[in-house]
Design a protein around this motif. Sequence first.
Motif, PDB file in Angstrom:
ATOM      1  N   HIS A  57      27.727 -44.707 131.717  1.00 54.60           N
ATOM      2  CA  HIS A  57      26.841 -43.558 131.579  1.00 54.60           C
ATOM      3  C   HIS A  57      27.068 -42.834 130.257  1.00 54.60           C
ATOM      4  CE1 HIS A  57      26.489 -43.382 136.251  1.00 54.60           C
ATOM      5  NE2 HIS A  57      25.726 -44.317 135.722  1.00 54.60           N
ATOM      6  N   ARG A  58      28.285 -42.832 129.780  1.00 50.40           N
ATOM      7  CA  ARG A  58      28.570 -42.216 128.486  1.00 50.40           C
ATOM      8  C   ARG A  58      27.819 -42.948 127.374  1.00 50.40           C
ATOM      9  NH1 ARG A  58      32.315 -38.732 126.545  1.00 50.40           N
ATOM     10  NH2 ARG A  58      32.732 -38.834 124.315  1.00 50.40           N
ATOM     11  N   LYS A  59      27.887 -44.263 127.399  1.00 45.59           N
ATOM     12  CA  LYS A  59      27.180 -45.068 126.397  1.00 45.59           C
ATOM     13  C   LYS A  59      25.669 -44.830 126.475  1.00 45.59           C
ATOM     14  CE  LYS A  59      26.684 -49.880 124.821  1.00 45.59           C
ATOM     15  NZ  LYS A  59      25.224 -50.004 124.994  1.00 45.59           N
ATOM     16  N   GLN A  60      25.172 -44.713 127.694  1.00 43.24           N
ATOM     17  CA  GLN A  60      23.743 -44.492 127.883  1.00 43.24           C
ATOM     18  C   GLN A  60      23.305 -43.153 127.295  1.00 43.24           C
ATOM     19  OE1 GLN A  60      22.240 -43.647 131.890  1.00 43.24           O
ATOM     20  NE2 GLN A  60      20.844 -45.363 131.628  1.00 43.24           N
ATOM     21  N   ARG A  61      24.066 -42.104 127.570  1.00 42.62           N
ATOM     22  CA  ARG A  61      23.679 -40.789 127.060  1.00 42.62           C
ATOM     23  C   ARG A  61      23.875 -40.703 125.549  1.00 42.62           C
ATOM     24  NH1 ARG A  61      21.624 -37.836 130.838  1.00 42.62           N
ATOM     25  NH2 ARG A  61      21.141 -36.362 129.190  1.00 42.62           N
ATOM     26  N   LEU A  62      24.848 -41.407 125.024  1.00 38.82           N
ATOM     27  CA  LEU A  62      25.032 -41.471 123.577  1.00 38.82           C
ATOM     28  C   LEU A  62      23.820 -42.131 122.926  1.00 38.82           C
ATOM     29  CD1 LEU A  62      28.309 -42.510 121.812  1.00 38.82           C
ATOM     30  CD2 LEU A  62      26.137 -43.487 121.094  1.00 38.82           C
ATOM     31  N   GLU A  63      23.346 -43.230 123.518  1.00 37.06           N
ATOM     32  CA  GLU A  63      22.178 -43.927 122.977  1.00 37.06           C
ATOM     33  C   GLU A  63      20.934 -43.056 123.062  1.00 37.06           C
ATOM     34  OE1 GLU A  63      22.065 -47.466 125.297  1.00 37.06           O
ATOM     35  OE2 GLU A  63      23.567 -48.521 124.070  1.00 37.06           O
ATOM     36  N   ARG A  64      20.817 -42.301 124.161  1.00 34.41           N
ATOM     37  CA  ARG A  64      19.675 -41.397 124.309  1.00 34.41           C
ATOM     38  C   ARG A  64      19.670 -40.349 123.202  1.00 34.41           C
ATOM     39  NH1 ARG A  64      19.230 -39.409 130.596  1.00 34.41           N
ATOM     40  NH2 ARG A  64      18.971 -41.436 131.605  1.00 34.41           N
ATOM     41  N   LEU A  65      20.830 -39.765 122.939  1.00 34.48           N
ATOM     42  CA  LEU A  65      20.905 -38.716 121.926  1.00 34.48           C
ATOM     43  C   LEU A  65      20.583 -39.270 120.542  1.00 34.48           C
ATOM     44  CD1 LEU A  65      21.503 -35.815 121.141  1.00 34.48           C
ATOM     45  CD2 LEU A  65      23.930 -36.407 121.032  1.00 34.48           C
ATOM     46  N   ASN A  66      21.136 -40.430 120.201  1.00 35.93           N
ATOM     47  CA  ASN A  66      20.820 -41.046 118.909  1.00 35.93           C
ATOM     48  C   ASN A  66      19.331 -41.307 118.781  1.00 35.93           C
ATOM     49  OD1 ASN A  66      23.501 -41.011 118.132  1.00 35.93           O
ATOM     50  ND2 ASN A  66      23.885 -43.151 118.683  1.00 35.93           N
ATOM     51  N   HIS A  67      18.715 -41.768 119.886  1.00 36.86           N
ATOM     52  CA  HIS A  67      17.273 -42.006 119.892  1.00 36.86           C
ATOM     53  C   HIS A  67      16.511 -40.702 119.678  1.00 36.86           C
ATOM     54  CE1 HIS A  67      13.308 -42.445 121.855  1.00 36.86           C
ATOM     55  NE2 HIS A  67      13.339 -43.657 121.345  1.00 36.86           N
ATOM     56  N   THR A  68      16.985 -39.613 120.305  1.00 42.29           N
ATOM     57  CA  THR A  68      16.318 -38.317 120.167  1.00 42.29           C
ATOM     58  C   THR A  68      16.358 -37.822 118.732  1.00 42.29           C
ATOM     59  OG1 THR A  68      16.768 -37.683 122.454  1.00 42.29           O
ATOM     60  CG2 THR A  68      16.390 -35.891 120.888  1.00 42.29           C
ATOM     61  N   PHE A  69      17.516 -37.917 118.084  1.00 46.95           N
ATOM     62  CA  PHE A  69      17.616 -37.521 116.678  1.00 46.95           C
ATOM     63  C   PHE A  69      16.602 -38.293 115.827  1.00 46.95           C
ATOM     64  CE2 PHE A  69      22.265 -36.343 117.492  1.00 46.95           C
ATOM     65  CZ  PHE A  69      22.024 -34.986 117.427  1.00 46.95           C
ATOM     66  N   LYS A  70      16.584 -39.602 115.976  1.00 43.57           N
ATOM     67  CA  LYS A  70      15.686 -40.429 115.162  1.00 43.57           C
ATOM     68  C   LYS A  70      14.224 -40.115 115.471  1.00 43.57           C
ATOM     69  CE  LYS A  70      14.789 -45.171 113.698  1.00 43.57           C
ATOM     70  NZ  LYS A  70      13.327 -44.983 113.707  1.00 43.57           N
ATOM     71  N   HIS A  71      13.925 -39.952 116.766  1.00 38.63           N
ATOM     72  CA  HIS A  71      12.554 -39.680 117.185  1.00 38.63           C
ATOM     73  C   HIS A  71      12.036 -38.375 116.576  1.00 38.63           C
ATOM     74  CE1 HIS A  71       9.062 -39.471 119.759  1.00 38.63           C
ATOM     75  NE2 HIS A  71       9.485 -38.366 120.334  1.00 38.63           N
TER      76      HIS A  71
END
Length: 258
Positions: free
Chosen positions: A18-32
């Motif tokens: 879940h940590r990896k998942q939320r990290l990926e979500r946040l990186n995606h949000t920054f880029k988006h």
Amino acid sequence: MLKKCFGIISWFPDEPVHRKQRLERLNHTFKHLIDLFGEDIEFLIIAQNWQDYKVPKFVKHKIIHKFDKLGILGARKMLRTKFLESKYDYLIMCDDDIVLKPEVENAPKKYLEELDKHQEGFSFIRYGWSLTFCAISRFIYNKEEMCDVDPELNEGYEDMVFPLLLHYKYPENEFNTSYLFSFHQHEAKFQKDHKSTWMVRGIKYSEIQAKTQRYIENFKNKNFNIKEIKRQINEEWDKRWENPETTYVGEKDTYLYF
């Protein structure tokens, strides 16, 4: 031109998947958001349990306030505090997994221009007046603290109670930006294991929805005293448990009417 920031509340659990998942979500949000609004946008971040995580280098402008864990309501309140301590005039609140779809040409530019036109305003892009992508001015946030309604204690949905308080209390300050974007949160590719930061065991959804509804009813009747409304709700819930045969708890109690 008003100075604006995108306010993000982020929390990483300890569990590796879940940590990896939320990290990926946040990186995606920054880029988006940078893809939409440009590389010069600024972020104000409440970072919980980040440990050794580093913001991607393509995020040029960010202010990060690190904590172990504040909880949902605590993080909301801290974001307000740090915003009011900052140089910014407008806070655009974002969850760390937001996905926006522009619905008109040059939507991001027009969105920021709308904020400049309403220096003492607030606006929502989602039905139900969710805090996700809520733009709130320093003027309004100086007037109103984040409501003391904690979803983790089954007290109500804070991200509905506070926006609806603003909607009913300050109608002259609200302006419309909902036509500019459609809103897609928790994209399917991020939904393998963990839907939300706080969708965990112990949350009583029918209770939390019914209590949220009570706040909405009070706001419609121009009662904005959160402390008093909470007291009334707690008394009502105590009576329900004492006299279950004489009180109605059904579908109407768990549906939110705006």
